[in-house]
Design a protein around this motif. Structure first.
Motif, short mmCIF file in Angstrom:
data_model
loop_
_atom_site.label_atom_id
_atom_site.label_comp_id
_atom_site.label_asym_id
_atom_site.label_seq_id
_atom_site.Cartn_x
_atom_site.Cartn_y
_atom_site.Cartn_z
N PRO A 185 0.81 -1.21 0.00
CA PRO A 185 0.00 0.00 0.00
C PRO A 185 0.85 1.27 0.00
CG PRO A 185 -0.23 -1.19 2.09
CD PRO A 185 0.61 -2.04 1.18
N ARG A 186 2.06 1.21 0.57
CA ARG A 186 2.93 2.37 0.56
C ARG A 186 3.40 2.72 -0.85
NH1 ARG A 186 2.85 -0.70 4.47
NH2 ARG A 186 4.23 -2.22 3.56
N ARG A 187 3.76 1.72 -1.64
CA ARG A 187 4.16 2.01 -3.02
C ARG A 187 2.99 2.57 -3.81
NH1 ARG A 187 7.35 -3.40 -2.87
NH2 ARG A 187 9.36 -2.63 -2.13
N GLN A 188 1.81 2.04 -3.58
CA GLN A 188 0.62 2.57 -4.26
C GLN A 188 0.38 4.03 -3.88
OE1 GLN A 188 -2.64 -0.24 -3.62
NE2 GLN A 188 -1.22 -1.94 -3.91
N GLU A 189 0.51 4.35 -2.59
CA GLU A 189 0.33 5.73 -2.13
C GLU A 189 1.36 6.66 -2.77
OE1 GLU A 189 0.67 5.53 2.12
OE2 GLU A 189 -1.11 4.25 2.30
N LEU A 190 2.60 6.19 -2.87
CA LEU A 190 3.65 7.03 -3.44
C LEU A 190 3.40 7.31 -4.92
CD1 LEU A 190 6.75 5.51 -1.61
CD2 LEU A 190 5.81 7.82 -1.30
N GLN B 290 0.50 7.32 -6.41
CA GLN B 290 -0.63 8.24 -6.45
C GLN B 290 -0.18 9.66 -6.15
OE1 GLN B 290 -3.25 6.34 -3.64
NE2 GLN B 290 -4.18 5.02 -5.21
N ALA B 291 0.67 9.82 -5.14
CA ALA B 291 1.17 11.14 -4.77
C ALA B 291 2.01 11.77 -5.89
CB ALA B 291 1.99 11.06 -3.49
N GLN C 208 7.27 5.65 8.10
CA GLN C 208 6.13 6.55 8.05
C GLN C 208 5.12 6.30 9.16
OE1 GLN C 208 6.71 4.00 5.98
NE2 GLN C 208 4.89 2.74 6.22
N THR D 192 11.57 8.48 0.71
CA THR D 192 10.64 7.57 0.04
C THR D 192 11.29 6.22 -0.27
OG1 THR D 192 11.09 8.50 -2.17
CG2 THR D 192 9.23 9.43 -0.92
N THR E 198 11.13 7.64 -5.16
CA THR E 198 10.30 8.33 -6.15
C THR E 198 11.10 9.24 -7.07
OG1 THR E 198 9.74 9.99 -4.48
CG2 THR E 198 8.18 8.17 -4.80
#
Length: 189
Positions: free
Chosen positions: A15-20, A22-23, A156, A172, A179
């Motif tokens: 989920p952290r990679r997905q959030e990054l 998206q960001a 995080q 990141t 990123t």
């Protein structure tokens, strides 16, 4: 500036990679395949992260994908020991006890694959932990989820907030996806 010209697939459950992603403003789908994450013992930490990221990417290379697939693998290294995801609370407790009051390295290997083209790179960040008490370690294990994180912690979340004194390198990257290097790689791919 990166302009997205092909569909992106993030091949990760994280989920952290997905959030990054998206960001970063990227549009992508999530699709992953189970890949056995073993590696030759003689590899350095950076080589291990890249080796496993490439194994994940190669699982997609024979499908003639029109999409560009992004894979990644993050490992924690301390004093010559590779610290992956803990198998259980005792394993997490041991890892966090070893990291307490030390400096360790976080490596993330990233692979990009599109049709027959494969590019792999890595990043490394040094992380300084203050001394953490057994009570703090138990609190973290009992109230957070260290079991899906290399080295048994997330920078995080709570332990990162109370234990990380400083880092040298990409924040990141410690989360699991460098990123800034990914953006550059996508721009030049």
């Amino acid at each position: 500036m990166y302009k997205q010209t092909v569909p992106l697939i993030l091949a990760s459950k994280s989920p952290r990679r997905q959030e990054l992603l998206q960001a970063m403003g990227l549009k992508f789908n999530v699709l992953f395949k189970d890949v056995e994450e073993s590696y030759p013992e003689y590899l350095s930490p950076a080589e291990i992260a890249c080796y496993i990221a490439e194994k994940k990417a190669l699982a997609f290379s024979d499908e003639g994908q029109e999409s560009l697939v992004i894979t990644a693998d993050t490992i924690v290294a301390y004093d010559g020991e590779i610290m992956g995801k803990p198998a259980n609370a005792d394993s997490a407790r041991r890892m966090l006890g070893r990291l307490s009051g030390t400096v360790h390295q976080v490596y993330t290997g990233v692979s990009l694959v599109h049709k027959t083209r494969l590019q792999t790179f890595y990043d490394m960040t040094e992380v300084w932990f203050r001394e953490i008490t057994p009570e703090e370690i138990d609190h973290y294990i009992n109230n957070y989820n260290p079991f899906d994180k290399a080295g048994s912690y997330g920078i995080q979340d709570w332990l990162g907030f109370i234990a990380v004194e400083k880092i040298t390198g990409s924040y990141t990257n410690v989360m699991g996806l460098p990123t800034e290097k990914l953006y550059s790689a996508l721009s030049n791919f």
